[in-house]
Structure formats: C-alpha cells, structure tokens
Design an enzyme around this catalytic site. Structure first.
Site, PDB file in Angstrom:
ATOM      1  CD  GLU A  24      83.580  14.635 100.446  1.00  0.00           C
ATOM      2  OE1 GLU A  24      82.908  15.492  99.848  1.00  0.00           O
ATOM      3  OE2 GLU A  24      83.050  13.737 101.159  1.00  0.00           O
TER       4      GLU A  24
ATOM      5  CD  GLU B 154      72.531  -2.952 100.152  1.00  0.00           C
ATOM      6  OE1 GLU B 154      72.533  -4.199 100.144  1.00  0.00           O
ATOM      7  OE2 GLU B 154      71.505  -2.269 100.328  1.00  0.00           O
TER       8      GLU B 154
ATOM      9  CD  GLU C  49      81.495   5.250  93.512  1.00  0.00           C
ATOM     10  OE1 GLU C  49      80.254   5.067  93.491  1.00  0.00           O
ATOM     11  OE2 GLU C  49      82.125   5.496  94.554  1.00  0.00           O
TER      12      GLU C  49
ATOM     13  NE  ARG D 203      75.418  12.768  98.073  1.00  0.00           N
ATOM     14  CZ  ARG D 203      76.675  12.369  98.050  1.00  0.00           C
ATOM     15  NH1 ARG D 203      76.989  11.190  97.544  1.00  0.00           N
ATOM     16  NH2 ARG D 203      77.636  13.143  98.507  1.00  0.00           N
TER      17      ARG D 203
ATOM     18  CG  ASN E 213      81.945   9.422  91.718  1.00  0.00           C
ATOM     19  OD1 ASN E 213      82.348   9.486  90.566  1.00  0.00           O
ATOM     20  ND2 ASN E 213      82.651   8.876  92.689  1.00  0.00           N
TER      21      ASN E 213
END
Length: 422
Positions: free
Chosen positions: A59, A302, A329, A261, A326
C-alpha cells in the site's frame, strides 16, 4: 449493538493482542511500534496534517505517486502517513517525500484511537485500498474529520463474509464521506454495502500510476530464469512440478526462482521442494544458487530485481483463492505474465492486460505447464507480450493526479466544518 459487541470483544482479547504485538515487534519496530499502536506518540504540537493510512509495503508503494502528487499540488500541506507494519515504515522512508511524517496506526481500541486523533488532529483521513476499522471510522465522524477511501476495493472474501461482519462493515462505511474506487466492480460492491451513489466515484487503479523510484538493475541470473512472484503456501510445489514437467518435455528456463509472499516461510519451502527431489538454494542462507534447480529468494525488497532479470513471471496468489498478487510491477518491467484463475484483487488490471495481450491466464496445472513450455520456445511472443504489458501500464500515467485532485477538492470543500467532539 454491533459496534459495542465488537469493541467488547477487542477488549476481551487484549491479552492475546498484546502478546501478538510484542512477538511481532521483537525484530522490527520494537518499543516505538508497541507504544504508538496503543496511541502514545509523545507529541505536544500538531500541524493538522492530511493523514493517509497505508497498511504495509504494498500500500505504501501504491500510495507513493499519490503522496508526491499531493505534495506537488500543495507544497505547504503537512502530510502524515501511518502504517501497521515496520516494513511499511521502512518503505515509506525510502519512497515518500522527505517532509512526510510517519506514525503507526493505533489498534482499533477506542482509547488508542482517541489518543491518536487528539495527538495529530488530522484535517482529513484517507485510507488506501480498504481497511475497515469501526471505532476509528466512528471517531473521525464524531470529530467531523472528512474520511475518504482511495484506490478502494472490496475483496471476494469481504463480500462473501459472514452476514454479521458485513453488517458491521456496512455501518462503518456509513461514516465515509467519499469512496474513490479503483474499478466499476468495486464501486458496485460498495453500493451493495449501502454506500450512496453520490459518495462513489471510480478513478481507476492507483497501482497503474508510474512509480517514484527508478526501475531496479535486473538480477544477473546468467541463465534463463522463470520467476514465481509473491507465492503462497501450496503454490510453490505446484508451480515447481509444472515447471519440471515442462522441462522434461521441452527446453524451458533452466532456473525456477520462487519469491514467497512471506519470506519467513523460506526454510519450509526449501524442505518441501527438497523432499520432492529438487536441488534447492535458499537466498537468506547465502547458498550458491548456480548449482540449484530452484532458488528460493526469501528476502525483502528484491522482488523487482528478480522479476527484471526473468524471462517470464508467474503471479502468486492466483493458483489458490487469495485473489492474486500485484501484476502491475512485472508489466511495468515489460515482462510476459502468467496468472491463474483467482485474480479478484486485481480484476481490472488483469482483464486490461489480457485484452492487450500482455498477460495469459491459465486455469489449471496442465494449462500452466503448456504455457511455460510454449513461451519458452517462442521469444517473439515473449517480447510482444512484454511490450504490450508495458504499454498498458504506460497508458495510465495520470491516475495519481486524478486521485490527488479529487482528494484535495473534497477536503478543501469541507474546510472549516466545526468538530463535534469525541
């Protein structure tokens, strides 16, 4: 009666919450985080900031273009950003304007919320994405503090949750002045919680806004690599098996890079993959990845560099019912993207990338195996997918400006409204 029962449960669970808070802050955040999450900030003066809340790292990164847009439009406007995690705080220090103040969000205990609002006296509150805290929302309403949701979304789990929880959330949402939804689907879902149409606007996804920081240097894998990004439990072994089967059939990337994650799962992931017969190297242990079949990159900060060095990116959280992680990216990095059937967290973005040809959806492990093999054999398709993915993201350049303008217009229209006390 719902909110009093909710508050009573929170107080009843205080010992467990405190134990969790102590355990979760032993390595990061420490005493400051424990103090501030209880509403003690050690300040005696306030500049009445515009307050934005960003739960954690994701966020904060999403909000960074918005915060910079707000600072550019109103250079003298004091800005406060809260997070619920220490990693979110660390990210904020790197990607937000230098003058932005940071604090930890108080737990939703009425006393902690009251102390937070007494300390900072924010002129308005902007919650990124959707964290619904009944006591916090009610307290802002009692003080006539404008409350907005930005890049707002409602997940499948929220919509399909227990009826009593949905009623509690609906009552909390009644305190929100303005909801700036990321998609028409999310706007319809908020309407289903009783939010009036005049309080709902769809501005698109802030995740499509260009980042503040430059792209990272690609990680030099020295051999073709397939990156599985932000994976969850049970996905790693399934992806590894699909990759191994595709590798037996065709010439596919020689290295599978798994970026979980939750990095703390790294050793457990390595163990399960080793038991399945794979040669595994663990980044947090400093192991040499060049001899491995699979590199488990269980570190923070990273992921972008690993994706930048990959041939293809698989989106985690999409094989299981987690709504997907996401995919903007890797799209921005110009990478071909594969994702599974569960992408509700990024429904608009995933559909847009599918329509543009920048991503491909697989529905089961057979689909995934074929997709890995076919993309590996077709560099032209990989290049075209990556170009379309990057172009799709590039087309949404002004999203942060749209949000900043909408927030400032609403807050300034409410300026001077008298507080009603707490």
């Amino acid at each position: 009666m719902l909110k009093p029962v909710y508050t009573a449960l929170l107080y009843g669970l205080s010992p467990l919450i405190w134990r969790w808070l102590v355990r979760s802050t032993r390595q990061r955040g420490g005493a400051r985080m424990r103090r501030e999450r209880r509403g003690y900030y050690g300040l005696t003066e306030t500049d009445q900031p515009l307050w934005l809340h960003c739960a954690s790292v994701g966020e904060v990164r999403t909000a960074a273009p918005l915060v910079h847009a707000l600072a550019a439009r109103r250079p003298g406007l004091p800005l406060l950003v809260t997070t619920a995690t220490a990693t979110g705080a660390e990210t904020a220090a790197h990607v937000l304007p230098a003058a932005t103040r940071h604090a930890y969000l108080p737990l939703d205990w009425p006393g902690a919320v009251r102390r937070f609002l007494d300390t900072f006296q924010p002129r308005a509150a902007v919650i990124l994405e959707t964290e619904i805290w009944p006591n916090l929302y009610a307290a802002t309403a009692r003080r006539s503090i404008p409350l907005l949701l930005a890049n707002a979304r409602l997940s499948d789990r929220t919509v399909e949750g227990a009826a009593v929880i949905r009623r509690l959330q609906g009552k909390a949402l009644a305190h929100v002045d303005l909801i700036l939804a990321r998609s028409t689907l999310d706007a319809r879902r908020f309407a289903g919680f009783g939010v009036p149409a005049e309080r709902l606007h769809t501005l698109g996804s802030l995740k499509l806004a260009p980042p503040i920081t430059p792209p990272p240097e690609p990680f030099a894998f020295r051999r073709p690599a397939l990156v599985a990004a932000s994976t969850h439990d049970d996905e790693e072994i399934r992806i590894a098996n699909c990759w191994a089967e595709a590798r037996r059939e065709r010439d596919v990337p020689q290295l599978l890079v798994i970026v979980p994650r939750h990095p703390e799962r790294g050793p457990a992931i390595r163990q399960s993959l080793q038991q399945a017969g794979f040669r595994v190297a663990l980044r947090s242990a400093g192991e040499d990845w060049q001899w491995a079949d699979i590199y488990v990159a269980d570190t923070l900060g990273e992921l972008e560099a690993f994706m930048a060095g990959a041939e293809t990116v698989i989106i985690g959280g999409s094989l299981i019912r987690r709504g997907g992680q996401n995919l903007v990216e890797p799209a921005r990095l110009g990478k071909p993207i594969l994702f599974g059937p569960h992408m509700s967290n990024f429904a608009e973005e995933s559909e847009r990338l599918l329509a543009a040809g920048g991503a491909q959806r697989f529905f089961d492990e057979t689909d995934l195996r074929h997709a890995i093999a076919e993309l590996a054999q077709d560099p032209r398709t990989r290049r075209e997918m990556g170009e379309q993915a990057a172009a799709t993201v590039q087309a949404a350049q002004d999203t942060a400006g749209l949000y900043a303008d909408a927030i400032l217009a609403h807050v300034e229209s409410r300026a001077g409204a008298p507080p009603t006390g707490d």
